[in-house]
Design a protein around this motif. Structure first.
Motif, mmCIF file in Angstrom:
data_model
loop_
_atom_site.group_PDB
_atom_site.id
_atom_site.type_symbol
_atom_site.label_atom_id
_atom_site.label_comp_id
_atom_site.label_asym_id
_atom_site.label_seq_id
_atom_site.Cartn_x
_atom_site.Cartn_y
_atom_site.Cartn_z
ATOM 1 N N LYS A 158 62.247 3.677 39.792
ATOM 2 C CA LYS A 158 61.925 2.515 40.495
ATOM 3 C C LYS A 158 60.428 2.026 39.932
ATOM 4 C CE LYS A 158 64.435 2.397 44.668
ATOM 5 N NZ LYS A 158 64.298 2.475 46.484
ATOM 6 N N ASN A 159 59.913 2.951 39.127
ATOM 7 C CA ASN A 159 58.539 2.783 39.169
ATOM 8 C C ASN A 159 58.184 2.838 37.611
ATOM 9 O OD1 ASN A 159 56.487 2.504 41.507
ATOM 10 N ND2 ASN A 159 57.984 3.825 41.967
ATOM 11 N N LEU A 160 59.338 2.670 36.710
ATOM 12 C CA LEU A 160 59.245 2.699 35.327
ATOM 13 C C LEU A 160 59.286 1.218 34.972
ATOM 14 C CD1 LEU A 160 61.903 5.330 34.218
ATOM 15 C CD2 LEU A 160 59.270 5.713 34.134
ATOM 16 N N PHE A 161 58.676 1.157 33.478
ATOM 17 C CA PHE A 161 58.591 -0.423 33.060
ATOM 18 C C PHE A 161 60.037 -0.742 33.264
ATOM 19 C CE2 PHE A 161 54.877 1.296 30.511
ATOM 20 C CZ PHE A 161 53.865 0.560 31.371
ATOM 21 N N THR A 162 61.107 -0.024 32.802
ATOM 22 C CA THR A 162 62.570 -0.412 32.766
ATOM 23 C C THR A 162 63.365 -0.290 34.160
ATOM 24 O OG1 THR A 162 63.117 2.127 32.273
ATOM 25 C CG2 THR A 162 62.689 0.412 30.381
ATOM 26 N N ASN A 163 62.614 -0.565 35.080
ATOM 27 C CA ASN A 163 63.190 -0.287 36.502
ATOM 28 C C ASN A 163 64.378 -1.166 36.911
ATOM 29 O OD1 ASN A 163 61.803 -3.004 38.318
ATOM 30 N ND2 ASN A 163 60.177 -2.075 37.054
ATOM 31 N N LYS A 164 64.348 -2.438 36.164
ATOM 32 C CA LYS A 164 65.405 -3.475 36.419
ATOM 33 C C LYS A 164 66.463 -3.325 35.131
ATOM 34 C CE LYS A 164 62.606 -6.307 39.165
ATOM 35 N NZ LYS A 164 61.705 -7.877 39.473
ATOM 36 N N ILE A 165 66.555 -2.434 34.579
ATOM 37 C CA ILE A 165 67.239 -2.495 33.394
ATOM 38 C C ILE A 165 68.118 -1.058 33.407
ATOM 39 C CG2 ILE A 165 67.288 -2.401 30.803
ATOM 40 C CD1 ILE A 165 64.344 -3.313 30.937
ATOM 41 N N THR A 166 69.344 -1.260 32.869
ATOM 42 C CA THR A 166 70.176 -0.252 32.788
ATOM 43 C C THR A 166 69.727 0.878 31.682
ATOM 44 O OG1 THR A 166 71.652 -1.179 31.369
ATOM 45 C CG2 THR A 166 72.594 -1.369 33.593
ATOM 46 N N ASN A 167 69.996 2.120 31.929
ATOM 47 C CA ASN A 167 69.693 2.975 30.892
ATOM 48 C C ASN A 167 70.408 2.614 29.500
ATOM 49 O OD1 ASN A 167 67.727 4.280 32.460
ATOM 50 N ND2 ASN A 167 69.268 5.971 32.964
ATOM 51 N N PRO A 168 69.869 2.976 28.368
ATOM 52 C CA PRO A 168 70.619 2.694 27.030
ATOM 53 C C PRO A 168 71.789 3.439 26.914
ATOM 54 C CG PRO A 168 68.348 2.969 26.594
ATOM 55 C CD PRO A 168 68.543 3.458 28.032
ATOM 56 N N ASP A 169 72.775 2.922 26.572
ATOM 57 C CA ASP A 169 74.231 3.779 26.270
ATOM 58 C C ASP A 169 74.133 4.160 24.739
ATOM 59 O OD1 ASP A 169 75.835 2.698 28.399
ATOM 60 O OD2 ASP A 169 75.421 0.637 27.437
ATOM 61 N N ILE A 170 73.213 3.401 23.987
ATOM 62 C CA ILE A 170 73.159 3.706 22.506
ATOM 63 C C ILE A 170 71.676 3.680 22.211
ATOM 64 C CG2 ILE A 170 73.623 3.183 20.165
ATOM 65 C CD1 ILE A 170 76.406 1.757 21.116
ATOM 66 N N LEU A 171 71.174 4.753 21.262
ATOM 67 C CA LEU A 171 69.948 4.783 20.671
ATOM 68 C C LEU A 171 70.366 4.649 19.251
ATOM 69 C CD1 LEU A 171 67.065 4.717 20.298
ATOM 70 C CD2 LEU A 171 67.078 7.181 20.137
ATOM 71 N N ILE A 172 69.674 3.793 18.290
ATOM 72 C CA ILE A 172 69.890 3.761 16.771
ATOM 73 C C ILE A 172 68.373 3.831 16.311
ATOM 74 C CG2 ILE A 172 70.529 2.616 14.745
ATOM 75 C CD1 ILE A 172 72.211 0.856 16.663
ATOM 76 N N ARG A 173 68.199 4.903 15.439
ATOM 77 C CA ARG A 173 67.026 5.066 14.810
ATOM 78 C C ARG A 173 67.360 5.014 13.327
ATOM 79 N NH1 ARG A 173 61.742 8.511 15.459
ATOM 80 N NH2 ARG A 173 60.877 7.504 13.630
ATOM 81 N N THR A 174 66.743 3.901 12.567
ATOM 82 C CA THR A 174 66.891 3.833 10.981
ATOM 83 C C THR A 174 65.770 4.565 10.483
ATOM 84 O OG1 THR A 174 65.504 1.903 11.174
ATOM 85 C CG2 THR A 174 67.637 1.363 11.459
ATOM 86 N N GLY A 175 65.703 4.692 8.955
ATOM 87 C CA GLY A 175 64.708 5.442 8.184
ATOM 88 C C GLY A 175 64.913 6.869 7.910
ATOM 89 N N ASN A 176 66.236 7.293 8.379
ATOM 90 C CA ASN A 176 66.265 8.666 7.918
ATOM 91 C C ASN A 176 65.309 9.691 8.494
ATOM 92 O OD1 ASN A 176 67.885 10.641 6.733
ATOM 93 N ND2 ASN A 176 66.604 10.737 4.770
ATOM 94 N N THR A 177 64.890 9.304 9.827
ATOM 95 C CA THR A 177 64.200 10.332 10.599
ATOM 96 C C THR A 177 64.837 10.663 11.875
ATOM 97 O OG1 THR A 177 62.168 9.385 9.592
ATOM 98 C CG2 THR A 177 61.830 10.558 11.432
ATOM 99 N N LYS A 178 64.922 11.820 12.188
ATOM 100 C CA LYS A 178 65.645 12.500 13.535
ATOM 101 C C LYS A 178 64.650 12.872 14.324
ATOM 102 C CE LYS A 178 69.463 13.313 10.476
ATOM 103 N NZ LYS A 178 70.489 14.305 9.919
ATOM 104 N N ARG A 179 63.953 11.932 15.096
ATOM 105 C CA ARG A 179 63.325 12.462 16.242
ATOM 106 C C ARG A 179 63.165 10.847 17.290
ATOM 107 N NH1 ARG A 179 59.399 12.899 12.106
ATOM 108 N NH2 ARG A 179 57.922 11.096 11.628
ATOM 109 N N LEU A 180 62.625 11.195 18.438
ATOM 110 C CA LEU A 180 62.703 10.286 19.514
ATOM 111 C C LEU A 180 61.363 9.453 19.303
ATOM 112 C CD1 LEU A 180 64.835 11.574 22.331
ATOM 113 C CD2 LEU A 180 65.313 10.246 20.621
ATOM 114 N N SER A 181 60.360 10.139 19.083
ATOM 115 C CA SER A 181 58.848 9.614 18.870
ATOM 116 C C SER A 181 58.416 8.975 20.040
ATOM 117 C CB SER A 181 58.843 8.485 17.586
ATOM 118 O OG SER A 181 59.226 8.970 16.394
ATOM 119 N N ASN A 182 58.625 9.808 21.216
ATOM 120 C CA ASN A 182 58.049 9.205 22.678
ATOM 121 C C ASN A 182 58.454 7.884 23.186
ATOM 122 O OD1 ASN A 182 56.417 9.478 24.761
ATOM 123 N ND2 ASN A 182 54.573 8.571 23.656
#
Length: 226
Positions: A158-182
């Motif tokens: 409830k207190n996150l910036f995303t409190n009114k948004i459903t959690n992501p189903d998909i994350l795409i990261r381009t650039g051939n780097t495999k990390r979440l970067s915070n």
């Protein structure tokens, strides 16, 4: 088939693309905006409700000041010149992150853009700007303590910036780097992650559709056995 409500993207590779193709990192940032518009159109076509774009992280302040200034000016110009088209297309803009630390002119444009698009419902584009997941979580816990609430998953949500948004189903990261970067570490506990070799300005509709179709047939158990 798995429904897709929310796609999050780490748009990596703009600088490398710019150096490789134009001899300038800033040229890559400018080219990346074309991909942003393409993917928004695809999300609208696929009836995806939320698209979250990792635009500038809390760690990006370590970059050269000239590059930071260029990025902020690029966003300002985009909002100035594209806002009427955004309104026409019924796109809602929502900015998440520590926005109080941004230049005042950009903050004013952000507020105006959110106000002008707040009634739009076709798609919500969340722009993560001066965003870091660790600082977001610390902020949420401080807010919970201030409100004298119990620290639990529900109250953190409830207190996150995303409190009114459903959690992501998909994350795409381009650039051939495999990390979440915070990026959205709490929200992506069960997000399906796709790492793409292409740099962001080279990412296209076909690449995006391949990922969406791959997601639809993934068996998602969320910790259970089915």
């Amino acid at each position: 088939m798995n429904p897709i409500k929310h796609v999050a993207i780490i748009m990596d590779g703009n600088g490398r693309w710019g150096i490789k193709n134009k001899g300038s990192r800033n040229s890559g940032h400018r080219a990346g905006l074309n991909t942003v518009e393409t993917i928004i159109e695809e999300c609208i076509e696929k009836k995806i409700q939320y698209l979250t774009l990792y635009t500038f992280s809390t760690e990006n302040w370590k970059r050269p000041k000239k590059e930071i200034d260029f990025l902020f000016n690029l966003l300002q110009n985009f909002l100035k010149h594209k806002i009427e088209n955004i309104i026409k297309k019924k796109i809602k803009l929502n900015f998440i992150g520590e926005l109080n630390q941004l230049p005042s002119a950009l903050k004013d444009l952000i507020k105006l853009s959110e106000k002008k698009t707040k009634k739009n419902q076709l798609i919500q584009v969340n722009i993560a700007l001066n965003y870091g997941s660790k600082s977001e979580l610390l902020r949420a816990i401080k807010l919970i303590n201030k409100k004298k609430l119990i620290i639990n998953e529900k109250n953190i949500d409830k207190n996150l910036f995303t409190n009114k948004i459903t959690n992501p189903d998909i994350l795409i990261r381009t650039g051939n780097t495999k990390r979440l970067s915070n990026f959205m570490l709490w929200q992506m506990a069960y997000t399906e992650i796709f790492f793409e070799k292409k740099l962001w300005p080279d990412f296209n509709k076909k690449d995006f559709r391949i990922i969406l179709n791959s997601f639809k047939i993934i068996k998602r158990n969320f910790g259970s056995v089915k």
